[in-house]
Every structure is written in structure tokens, then in C-alpha cells.
Design an enzyme around this catalytic site. Sequence first.
Site, short mmCIF file in Angstrom:
data_model
loop_
_atom_site.label_atom_id
_atom_site.label_comp_id
_atom_site.label_asym_id
_atom_site.label_seq_id
_atom_site.Cartn_x
_atom_site.Cartn_y
_atom_site.Cartn_z
N ARG A 80 -8.98 -9.52 -12.34
CA ARG A 80 -9.97 -9.91 -11.57
C ARG A 80 -11.19 -10.43 -12.52
NH1 ARG A 80 -12.17 -6.23 -7.01
NH2 ARG A 80 -13.70 -5.25 -8.80
N LYS A 183 -16.64 -11.95 -9.02
CA LYS A 183 -17.54 -10.75 -9.36
C LYS A 183 -18.66 -11.53 -10.09
CE LYS A 183 -17.50 -6.07 -9.40
NZ LYS A 183 -18.48 -5.74 -8.05
N GLU A 219 -18.14 -10.05 4.26
CA GLU A 219 -18.05 -8.72 3.24
C GLU A 219 -19.20 -7.65 3.91
OE1 GLU A 219 -16.11 -8.06 0.86
OE2 GLU A 219 -16.90 -9.23 -1.18
C1 LIG Z 1 -18.91 -7.82 -3.18
C2 LIG Z 1 -17.99 -6.51 -3.18
N1 LIG Z 1 -16.83 -6.57 -2.42
C3 LIG Z 1 -15.77 -5.45 -2.50
C4 LIG Z 1 -15.71 -4.58 -3.41
C5 LIG Z 1 -15.00 -3.63 -3.54
O1 LIG Z 1 -14.00 -4.17 -4.84
P1 LIG Z 1 -13.39 -2.83 -5.48
O2 LIG Z 1 -12.52 -2.06 -4.49
O3 LIG Z 1 -12.41 -3.56 -6.30
O4 LIG Z 1 -14.35 -1.92 -6.12
C6 LIG Z 1 -17.01 -4.81 -4.39
C7 LIG Z 1 -17.28 -3.81 -5.75
O5 LIG Z 1 -16.67 -3.84 -6.54
C8 LIG Z 1 -17.99 -5.79 -4.35
O6 LIG Z 1 -19.16 -5.84 -5.15
#
Ligand SMILES: Cc1ncc(COP(=O)(O)O)c(C=O)c1O
Length: 339
Positions: A80, A183, A219
Site C-alpha cells: 500500500r 494513504k 469512510e
Molecule cells: C482513512 C483510513 N481508512 C481505513 C484505515 C484502516 O486501514 P488498516 O486496516 O490497514 O489500518 C485507515 C488506517 O490505516 C485509514 O486511515
Amino acid sequence: MENIDWGNLPFGYFRTDYNVRCYYRDGKWGELEISSSEYINIHIAATCLHYGQEAFEGMKAFRGKDGKIRVFRWEENAKRFRRSADGIMMAEVPDEVFERAIMTALKMNLKYVPPYGTGAALYFRPLLIGTGAEVGVKPAKEYMFLVFVGPVGPYFKEGFKPVCVQLLRDFDRAAPLGTGHIKVGGNYAASLFPAARAKEEGCSTVLFLDAKEKKYIDEAGPANFFGIKGNTYVTPESHTILPSITNKSLQVLAREMGMSVEVRRVPVEELAEFDEVGACGTAAIISPIKKIHDRETGKIYKYCDDGNAGPLSTKLYNKLRAIQYGEEPDTHGWCTIIS
Ligand SMILES: Cc1ncc(COP(=O)(O)O)c(C=O)c1O
């Protein structure tokens, strides 16, 4: 090292002994460097400061029942991280460099991995920034990759207790064809105001709708949304949602538990049909949601009638936690064990 109250750690910055850095110059990555400084020295015209060339990751390591440390699905974070870099024209960090950096950061700070049974974990924050100087809007030629770590407790102070979220329409965290799927810092900047306002108004976090039509769930603050209807796990599909590694893992576990899984657009009205809803991510695994307050219409969706998380959310949460803490076999090879 001062005495750490492992059971009461917040989800926040915690100074540890070392961080790891690596620089991209002349078209290639250099050697890893270990630093004990909490500061970096960068050019005043660095692109990360002016044009948002910044991406990060969040992942965890857990001290297991057997005393061993397990790093959860770091390969997915590395992948990612590369996608995020690519999305805003930064130099990608090769997986091999990512792995060496996180493992070095872990080994240099082993004493900060919380003991088994405290509910805490070691959080990794890999960061990539454009450090090359540019004044015109263009990508930098130089980058810095950095990893720091720190022990953390749960993201929501409620822990696995159900939270209240605020559904809103007057802000978006990302544009329909923008950067919501990666991200990068800009998405988080855009979410700061609505998140702070939601807290002021009594909710733990926000529930964004799709930026184009405001018809579909997007989200849940810094986490993905899921709903459970009967024996089905439903989670939204959208270009503006960050593909959550926790969500992906929960989908696998849900299928193994005999549930069906639907990844598709989720219309707002469907909120009334779910038996259980939650937010999922590395920070909390699952934050069960007890109430969704529609800020505009005043409508309230209620879940968790008895004040506790629903049975399937609880089962999924316990299962993933058990794998991370080495209480149950890791049949998917999700954990990298550090002896
Ligand atoms: C905007 C957002 N959505 C979803 C997630 C959850 O992703 P993950 O399960 O990979 O931590 C995160 C955190 O990382 C995030 O910042």
C-alpha cells in the site's frame, strides 16, 4: 526507561530510543541509518512542506502468549505504501527496504513492545516525504523514508465499547477521483475539521458519504465501515476508500465463520437494515458503533440495544485479536514472528 503503565497507554506519540531513516538521491535508495533524534533537518523548499508529497503507513507488532513478537501483515502495508508513493509521484520504497527498516526499528526498540495481556501493541509509523527543493509544482527528485515506533493503547478511549458516529454531508475527505484510496497526508488534513466538530458535538468520529452524490457510505473517520445483516458482512466499495488491511482480514475470517461477504456500494438508507455496524482498522481492529447521528436530518440509527457490541462483531474481533496475540493458529501466514 521510566515505568510504563502498559494497560493505560493512549493511542499517541511515545518517544522510543531509535528511528530508522533512508534517503533516495540520484535515482536510488541509500543505506539504512539509525538515529536517536526525534527531529529531521529538511530544506525549506522541500515538496512535502509545500505540495503535500507525503505518505505514511500504520501497522502493529504484538507480544504473543508464547512471548514471541508477531508483526501483522507488513507485506500488505509495504504494498500500500508503494501504491501511495506512486499515486503522488514519489519514489517507491522497495519491499525489501521497507522490511529491513521496520525490522530494524523493532529490534532497536524491543523493550517498548508491550507485554502480553495488556491489550497494547507496538505501532509502526513508516513515513515517506519529498525532501528535494522545488518551487514550481512538480515532484521532488529526493525523498526520505523514515520509520518510528511506539507503544500504543486503543485508538478510541472506549476500547471495544460501542461508539457514536456522526454522518455528515458538508465535508468530504477526498474528491471522487482524488487520493482517497491511498494513504497520503492531504486526506487527513481535509478530515481534521469535521472530526473535531463531531467530537465537540458528542460523537467519537465521522461517517463520510461519497463525495459525488452523497448517497453511499464512504469512510468511517480513519477507518473502514462495515455492517452486518443476518449472516452477511457488508462493506462499501469506492475509489475514495483506503483499502484497509484489517477489513480485508475480517472478510477472510467472516467467510471462514460461514458468513457471506459483500463488497459493494452501500446506500445510506441501508443503515436502517443492519443488525450490527462498526469501523475497522489497525488502531482498534473493530470499533463497534452504537449510534449513527445524521447531522443534517437529525435521524438517529441505533444498534447495540444492550450497550454491548453485537455477537458477530465480537466474534470477528476476538478471532483477529487471537491470531495477532498468538492465541490461535495463524493459518493464513499473516504474522511474521520475531524470535
Ligand atoms: C482513512 C483510513 N481508512 C481505513 C484505515 C484502516 O486501514 P488498516 O486496516 O490497514 O489500518 C485507515 C488506517 O490505516 C485509514 O486511515
